[in-house]
Motif scaffolding. Structure first.
Motif, short mmCIF file in Angstrom:
data_model
loop_
_atom_site.label_atom_id
_atom_site.label_comp_id
_atom_site.label_asym_id
_atom_site.label_seq_id
_atom_site.Cartn_x
_atom_site.Cartn_y
_atom_site.Cartn_z
N SER A 89 0.79 -1.35 0.14
CA SER A 89 -0.02 0.43 -0.18
C SER A 89 1.03 1.15 0.39
O SER A 89 1.79 1.36 0.81
CB SER A 89 -0.57 -0.24 1.46
OG SER A 89 -0.30 -0.14 2.58
N SER A 90 0.54 2.04 -0.65
CA SER A 90 1.41 3.86 -0.56
C SER A 90 1.12 4.23 0.38
O SER A 90 2.71 4.83 0.76
CB SER A 90 0.56 4.39 -1.45
OG SER A 90 -0.92 4.71 -1.51
N GLU A 91 0.75 4.32 1.76
CA GLU A 91 0.81 4.87 2.97
C GLU A 91 2.36 4.30 2.99
O GLU A 91 3.05 4.37 4.45
CB GLU A 91 -0.52 4.67 3.37
CG GLU A 91 -1.11 3.47 4.42
CD GLU A 91 -2.02 2.84 3.08
OE1 GLU A 91 -2.43 1.83 3.59
OE2 GLU A 91 -1.61 3.37 1.94
N HIS A 95 24.73 -6.66 -0.28
CA HIS A 95 24.60 -5.58 -0.99
C HIS A 95 23.71 -5.43 -2.43
O HIS A 95 23.61 -6.45 -3.70
CB HIS A 95 26.18 -5.13 -1.84
CG HIS A 95 26.92 -5.50 0.19
ND1 HIS A 95 26.96 -4.81 0.79
CD2 HIS A 95 28.37 -6.04 -0.60
CE1 HIS A 95 27.50 -5.17 1.17
NE2 HIS A 95 28.76 -5.63 0.96
N ASN A 96 22.59 -4.53 -1.91
CA ASN A 96 21.88 -4.63 -3.03
C ASN A 96 20.89 -3.36 -2.65
O ASN A 96 20.36 -2.55 -2.35
CB ASN A 96 20.10 -5.21 -2.26
CG ASN A 96 19.01 -5.04 -3.54
OD1 ASN A 96 18.91 -4.30 -4.48
ND2 ASN A 96 18.46 -5.84 -3.45
N PRO A 97 21.00 -2.50 -4.05
CA PRO A 97 21.39 -0.75 -4.01
C PRO A 97 19.85 -0.11 -4.01
O PRO A 97 19.75 0.76 -4.76
CB PRO A 97 21.90 -0.31 -5.35
CG PRO A 97 21.95 -1.40 -6.14
CD PRO A 97 21.78 -2.88 -5.16
N ILE A 98 18.44 -1.10 -3.60
CA ILE A 98 17.66 -0.81 -3.99
C ILE A 98 16.32 -0.33 -3.35
O ILE A 98 16.13 0.81 -3.70
CB ILE A 98 16.03 -2.52 -4.42
CG1 ILE A 98 16.95 -2.66 -6.06
CG2 ILE A 98 14.86 -2.12 -4.80
CD1 ILE A 98 16.04 -3.64 -6.23
N SER A 99 16.87 -0.72 -2.22
CA SER A 99 15.98 -0.12 -1.18
C SER A 99 16.72 -0.14 0.62
O SER A 99 17.22 -0.48 0.88
CB SER A 99 14.70 -1.27 -0.72
OG SER A 99 14.40 -2.09 -1.15
N LEU A 100 16.04 0.59 1.44
CA LEU A 100 15.76 0.01 2.65
C LEU A 100 14.84 0.12 3.13
O LEU A 100 13.86 0.53 3.33
CB LEU A 100 16.88 1.93 3.05
CG LEU A 100 16.41 2.04 5.07
CD1 LEU A 100 18.04 0.63 5.51
CD2 LEU A 100 16.85 3.11 5.47
N VAL A 101 14.41 -1.38 4.25
CA VAL A 101 13.46 -1.55 4.43
C VAL A 101 13.59 -1.36 6.14
O VAL A 101 14.43 -2.02 6.59
CB VAL A 101 13.63 -2.93 3.94
CG1 VAL A 101 12.01 -3.54 4.68
CG2 VAL A 101 13.23 -2.78 2.90
N HIS A 102 12.43 -0.83 6.38
CA HIS A 102 12.34 -0.79 7.76
C HIS A 102 10.96 -1.73 8.17
O HIS A 102 9.09 -1.30 7.24
CB HIS A 102 12.00 0.11 8.61
CG HIS A 102 11.19 1.04 7.98
ND1 HIS A 102 11.91 2.09 7.47
CD2 HIS A 102 9.99 1.40 8.64
CE1 HIS A 102 10.53 2.48 7.02
NE2 HIS A 102 9.47 2.53 7.86
N ILE A 103 10.20 -2.43 9.25
CA ILE A 103 9.13 -3.29 8.94
C ILE A 103 8.20 -2.17 10.41
O ILE A 103 8.77 -2.19 11.27
CB ILE A 103 9.33 -4.91 9.93
CG1 ILE A 103 9.97 -5.61 8.99
CG2 ILE A 103 7.81 -5.19 10.23
CD1 ILE A 103 9.83 -7.20 9.92
N GLN A 104 7.25 -1.90 10.38
CA GLN A 104 6.62 -0.79 11.09
C GLN A 104 5.78 -1.81 12.30
O GLN A 104 5.73 -2.88 12.82
CB GLN A 104 4.95 -0.47 10.14
CG GLN A 104 4.99 -0.22 8.94
CD GLN A 104 5.64 1.76 9.57
OE1 GLN A 104 5.30 2.18 10.47
NE2 GLN A 104 5.75 2.69 9.03
N ARG A 105 6.16 -0.78 13.27
CA ARG A 105 5.42 -1.11 14.52
C ARG A 105 3.41 -1.27 14.34
O ARG A 105 3.71 -0.05 14.02
CB ARG A 105 5.37 -0.89 16.30
CG ARG A 105 7.14 -0.05 16.63
CD ARG A 105 7.85 0.74 17.29
NE ARG A 105 6.62 0.47 18.77
CZ ARG A 105 7.58 -0.44 19.61
NH1 ARG A 105 9.01 -0.81 18.96
NH2 ARG A 105 6.96 -0.89 20.45
N ARG A 106 3.56 -2.01 15.28
CA ARG A 106 1.63 -1.99 14.59
C ARG A 106 1.23 -1.91 15.65
O ARG A 106 1.08 -0.95 16.98
CB ARG A 106 0.76 -3.75 15.40
CG ARG A 106 2.08 -5.28 13.94
CD ARG A 106 1.55 -6.25 14.44
NE ARG A 106 2.13 -6.41 13.17
CZ ARG A 106 1.20 -7.24 11.89
NH1 ARG A 106 -0.11 -6.41 11.17
NH2 ARG A 106 1.68 -7.49 11.53
#
Length: 216
Positions: free
Chosen positions: A34-36, A205-216
């Motif tokens: 989802s975009s948000e 090493h992957n230049p695509i993204s930085l990912v984080h998992i949101q707290r619920r």
């Protein structure tokens, strides 16, 4: 001397060999969430793990606390630097020349969808960048010295031609059609002893993204 169909093992793996434009790949990934949940213009500058979560601090002044931080932020990873300290990437002794030529020119030369030409110490890989086959990409691997701290430098058609002197006439045709040619140092990192610390973990090493998992 040899021709290896790229989809020869499609039945074995249950999926085709494909090439895809990075922008199209990014869009396919974005379409899955989802975009948000996607935050633009958030460059990570620091983070703190308190054992219960990870607080992220961004260059734009924003901060956010998440359950887990997954760093996929490339060879100059800020996550890697924070966990293991700052060190220099290791130059492999190889450079990559890169150039894009019109797809119509590649077709006029009889280009395959994807091909690799190589000799004992260098290679050139050629493929269409987009599904419309409007752009044809050339990228090489070749031994060379690199003393600049820059991530890339301008090069020339002449330098590319010299590096691949004697290669197949089709390759020469590709090189003749180049306009803007750049060269890049091929660098790597020393193997890591571990890939995580607390609630922070690195992907390869992957230049695509930085990912984080949101707290619920």
């Amino acid at each position: 001397m040899a021709k290896i169909p790229l989809n020869a093992e499609r039945g074995r793996y249950g999926a085709p060999y494909i090439t895809i434009h990075r922008g199209d790949l990014h869009q396919a990934m974005l379409d899955c969430v989802s975009s948000e949940r996607v935050k633009w213009a958030h460059k990570l500058v620091d983070f703190t793990d308190d054992g219960q979560g990870v607080t992220l601090n961004f260059e734009n002044g924003a901060s956010e606390k998440v359950d887990i931080l997954i760093g996929a932020d490339g060879i100059n990873s800020r996550v890697r630097e924070k966990i293991f300290g700052l060190d220099e990437a290791v130059y492999t002794g190889w450079i990559a020349h890169r150039a894009i030529i019109p797809g119509a020119v590649a077709k006029s030369l009889g280009a395959d969808l994807n091909a690799k030409w190589w000799s004992a110490d260098r290679h050139i890989v050629c493929y269409y960048l987009d599904k419309n086959e409007d752009e044809f990409y050339l990228v090489t691997g070749e031994p060379a010295e690199w003393t600049s701290r820059a991530g890339q430098l301008p090069s020339s058609r002449e330098a590319l031609r010299e590096a691949f002197k004697g290669f197949h006439p089709m390759v020469q045709g590709y090189i003749d059609a180049t306009d803007v040619v750049t060269k890049w140092p091929l660098k790597t990192r020393a193997p890591l002893p571990v890939w995580y610390q607390g609630r922070s973990v690195l992907l390869e090493h992957n230049p695509i993204s930085l990912v984080h998992i949101q707290r619920r």
